[in-house]
Design an enzyme around this catalytic site. Structure first.
Site, PDB file in Angstrom:
ATOM      1  N   LYS A 264      17.643  -8.981  20.273  1.00 49.36           N
ATOM      2  CA  LYS A 264      16.203  -9.228  20.034  1.00 49.36           C
ATOM      3  C   LYS A 264      15.541  -9.697  21.219  1.00 49.36           C
ATOM      4  CE  LYS A 264      15.824 -10.292  15.058  1.00 49.36           C
ATOM      5  NZ  LYS A 264      15.551 -10.991  14.192  1.00 49.36           N
TER       6      LYS A 264
ATOM      7  N   LYS B 240      21.069   0.330  12.181  1.00 45.27           N
ATOM      8  CA  LYS B 240      20.925  -0.035  10.905  1.00 45.27           C
ATOM      9  C   LYS B 240      19.479   0.221  10.500  1.00 45.27           C
ATOM     10  CE  LYS B 240      19.100  -4.780  11.420  1.00 45.27           C
ATOM     11  NZ  LYS B 240      19.285  -6.093  10.751  1.00 45.27           N
TER      12      LYS B 240
ATOM     13  N   LYS C 139      13.320  -2.968   8.758  1.00 42.26           N
ATOM     14  CA  LYS C 139      11.775  -3.059   8.419  1.00 42.26           C
ATOM     15  C   LYS C 139      11.071  -3.258   9.913  1.00 42.26           C
ATOM     16  CE  LYS C 139      12.404  -7.657   6.376  1.00 42.26           C
ATOM     17  NZ  LYS C 139      13.547  -8.342   6.330  1.00 42.26           N
TER      18      LYS C 139
HETATM   19  P1  TYM Z   1      16.909 -10.014   6.871  1.00 41.71           P
HETATM   20  O1  TYM Z   1      15.609 -10.511   6.544  1.00 41.71           O
HETATM   21  O2  TYM Z   1      17.053  -9.373   8.134  1.00 41.71           O
HETATM   22  O3  TYM Z   1      17.723  -9.483   5.701  1.00 41.71           O
HETATM   23  C1  TYM Z   1      17.878  -9.688   4.565  1.00 41.71           C
HETATM   24  C2  TYM Z   1      19.115  -9.330   3.859  1.00 41.71           C
HETATM   25  O4  TYM Z   1      19.321  -7.831   4.060  1.00 41.71           O
HETATM   26  C3  TYM Z   1      20.401  -7.426   4.674  1.00 41.71           C
HETATM   27  N1  TYM Z   1      20.296  -6.226   5.299  1.00 41.71           N
HETATM   28  C4  TYM Z   1      20.849  -4.902   5.423  1.00 41.71           C
HETATM   29  N2  TYM Z   1      22.030  -4.716   4.584  1.00 41.71           N
HETATM   30  C5  TYM Z   1      22.385  -3.478   4.788  1.00 41.71           C
HETATM   31  N3  TYM Z   1      21.941  -2.552   5.496  1.00 41.71           N
HETATM   32  C6  TYM Z   1      20.741  -2.731   6.283  1.00 41.71           C
HETATM   33  N4  TYM Z   1      20.183  -1.850   6.847  1.00 41.71           N
HETATM   34  C7  TYM Z   1      20.343  -4.144   6.181  1.00 41.71           C
HETATM   35  N5  TYM Z   1      19.126  -4.566   6.878  1.00 41.71           N
HETATM   36  C8  TYM Z   1      19.132  -6.062   6.203  1.00 41.71           C
HETATM   37  C9  TYM Z   1      20.608  -8.750   5.586  1.00 41.71           C
HETATM   38  O5  TYM Z   1      22.119  -8.490   6.186  1.00 41.71           O
HETATM   39  C10 TYM Z   1      20.333  -9.853   4.842  1.00 41.71           C
HETATM   40  O6  TYM Z   1      21.408 -10.107   3.901  1.00 41.71           O
HETATM   41  N6  TYM Z   1      18.864 -14.313   8.849  1.00 41.71           N
HETATM   42  C11 TYM Z   1      18.731 -13.596   7.378  1.00 41.71           C
HETATM   43  C12 TYM Z   1      18.096 -14.526   6.636  1.00 41.71           C
HETATM   44  C13 TYM Z   1      18.525 -15.715   6.267  1.00 41.71           C
HETATM   45  C14 TYM Z   1      19.786 -16.020   5.786  1.00 41.71           C
HETATM   46  C15 TYM Z   1      19.854 -17.406   5.483  1.00 41.71           C
HETATM   47  C16 TYM Z   1      20.649 -15.253   5.091  1.00 41.71           C
HETATM   48  C17 TYM Z   1      18.010 -17.020   6.779  1.00 41.71           C
HETATM   49  N7  TYM Z   1      18.951 -17.804   6.301  1.00 41.71           N
HETATM   50  C18 TYM Z   1      20.817 -17.874   5.003  1.00 41.71           C
HETATM   51  C19 TYM Z   1      21.747 -15.639   4.372  1.00 41.71           C
HETATM   52  C20 TYM Z   1      21.962 -17.347   4.313  1.00 41.71           C
HETATM   53  C21 TYM Z   1      17.843 -12.248   7.955  1.00 41.71           C
HETATM   54  O7  TYM Z   1      17.435 -12.323   9.066  1.00 41.71           O
HETATM   55  O8  TYM Z   1      17.975 -11.351   7.130  1.00 41.71           O
END
Ligand code: TYM
Length: 341
Positions: free
Chosen positions: A121, A203, A206
């Site tokens: 990022k 991956k 969004k």
């Molecule tokens: P975020 O918002 O990017 O994504 C949310 C969840 O979706 C999963 N994910 C995917 N899984 C499979 N294939 C993909 N292409 C894909 N893209 C996203 C992510 O692994 C995630 O589980 N940092 C985290 C949010 C967060 C969080 C937390 C998660 C903040 N605090 C505490 C767990 C525990 C994030 O940006 O996820």
């Protein structure tokens, strides 16, 4: 803690309101959130504090607020019951940021620098890289550790952050005794990394500039069909899971998650058929999976008062629960008890 709740495990996870979640978010994480929501004490949240670590909403803060409400509604629509589980918005629960500050002081600069998502990022945002982006995984560690979460359902891309949370937990407990609970990741097999439809080595995200690269959870069925049909595959016309067939492997993972079929079953189903038939079946399976969620979402989003009521109750419950760990941690590190007015 009551004896009857002692044996119930706690599950926690958050998702950022950066935009409508993709099929990757759903199959990698959200589907599992809903699947375990009756069997565990689940705490789920919208990670809006994480979303200001990059400049996306600086020009349009109202968009962040809208995304937060939309995402909150979508989480209910996909099967998370806010009466049974705690469903909150992170910025409404101040304890997360409080614990994150403390944990910052128990996180090494070197280990935070190794986070690959920060490297990716920060390369993307160039001169606009904030200290918040660097600190993002520590806030995530606070999100997890503040509830004593046993399990954290995530996609594979968050595994390194979870490892960091475990290291911080270990270090803190090594100094002060067993204060924080060690969390375990819950990563599904098939959907752990759903890839871009246009570049199956990346991956699905969004924030991809090309909307054909991802299926949004609220895409109309005809849009979903078009996107799946234009997914990059290869020139072999053979539906099978093999190294090097990244596009086909990705579509097979999607199909498998949506239908519950194994790779062997999928290979048998499409033996002798071309990619056209296969893509039609994948598209239809995705539409069938998302349609009931979309319908429920459309009903919920019209009832802002209901959603905001749930949010307020979720924030209150999350604050009350998380205060326990925060108080213990504050005592351990040597702070005065909170001043009472
Ligand atoms: P975020 O918002 O990017 O994504 C949310 C969840 O979706 C999963 N994910 C995917 N899984 C499979 N294939 C993909 N292409 C894909 N893209 C996203 C992510 O692994 C995630 O589980 N940092 C985290 C949010 C967060 C969080 C937390 C998660 C903040 N605090 C505490 C767990 C525990 C994030 O940006 O996820």
């Amino acid at each position: 803690m009551q004896p009857e709740t002692e044996s119930r495990k706690t599950v926690l996870s958050l998702i950022q309101p950066t935009g409508t979640p993709t099929l990757g978010n759903y199959l990698g994480a959200l589907k599992n959130w809903a699947a375990v929501s009756n069997d565990y004490d689940c705490i789920y949240g919208v990670a809006d504090l994480h979303s200001i670590t990059v400049p996306t909403f600086r020009e349009n803060p109202a968009q962040l607020r809208k995304n937060t409400l939309d995402l909150y509604a979508l989480l209910i629509a996909l099967g998370i019951d806010p009466e049974k589980n705690i469903l909150f918005v992170q910025s409404q629960v101040p304890t997360h940021a409080q614990l994150a500050w403390i944990l910052n002081c128990y996180t090494q600069y070197g280990e935070a620098s190794r986070m690959t998502q920060f490297k990716d990022k920060s390369a993307r945002y160039g001169a606009n890289v904030s200290v918040g982006l660097f600190d993002y995984p520590v806030l995530m560690a606070a999100d997890i550790l503040i509830y004593g979460a046993d399990y954290v359902p995530i996609g594979a891309d968050q595994k390194q952050h979870l490892e960091l949370a475990r290291n911080i937990c270990d270090r803190f407990n090594g100094i002060y005794g067993p204060v924080l609970k060690m969390p375990e990741p819950l990563i599904g097999k098939a959907g752990a990394k759903i890839c871009s439809l246009q570049d199956p080595l990346k991956k699905m995200s969004k924030s991809d500039d090309n909307p054909k690269a991802y299926v949004s959870m609220l895409d109309e069925p005809n849009v979903i069909m078009k996107k799946i049909k234009s997914a990059v595959t290869d020139s072999e016309a053979e539906v099978c899971c093999r190294e090097g067939k990244d596009g086909v492997n990705n579509l097979m993972a999607i199909y498998s998650c949506c239908t519950g079929k194994t790779n062997e079953e999928i290979e048998a189903e499409f033996r002798g058929k071309g990619y056209g038939d296969f893509k039609t079946a994948v598209g239809e399976a995705v539409c069938a999976t998302l349609e009931p969620i979309q319908q429920r979402y459309r009903e919920l989003i019209t009832d802002k008062a209901y959603l905001e009521g749930c949010m307020a109750r979720g924030a209150e419950a999350a604050t009350r629960l998380s205060q326990r760990t925060l108080s213990k941690v504050m005592k351990k590190v040597g702070f005065y008890p909170p001043a009472r007015g």
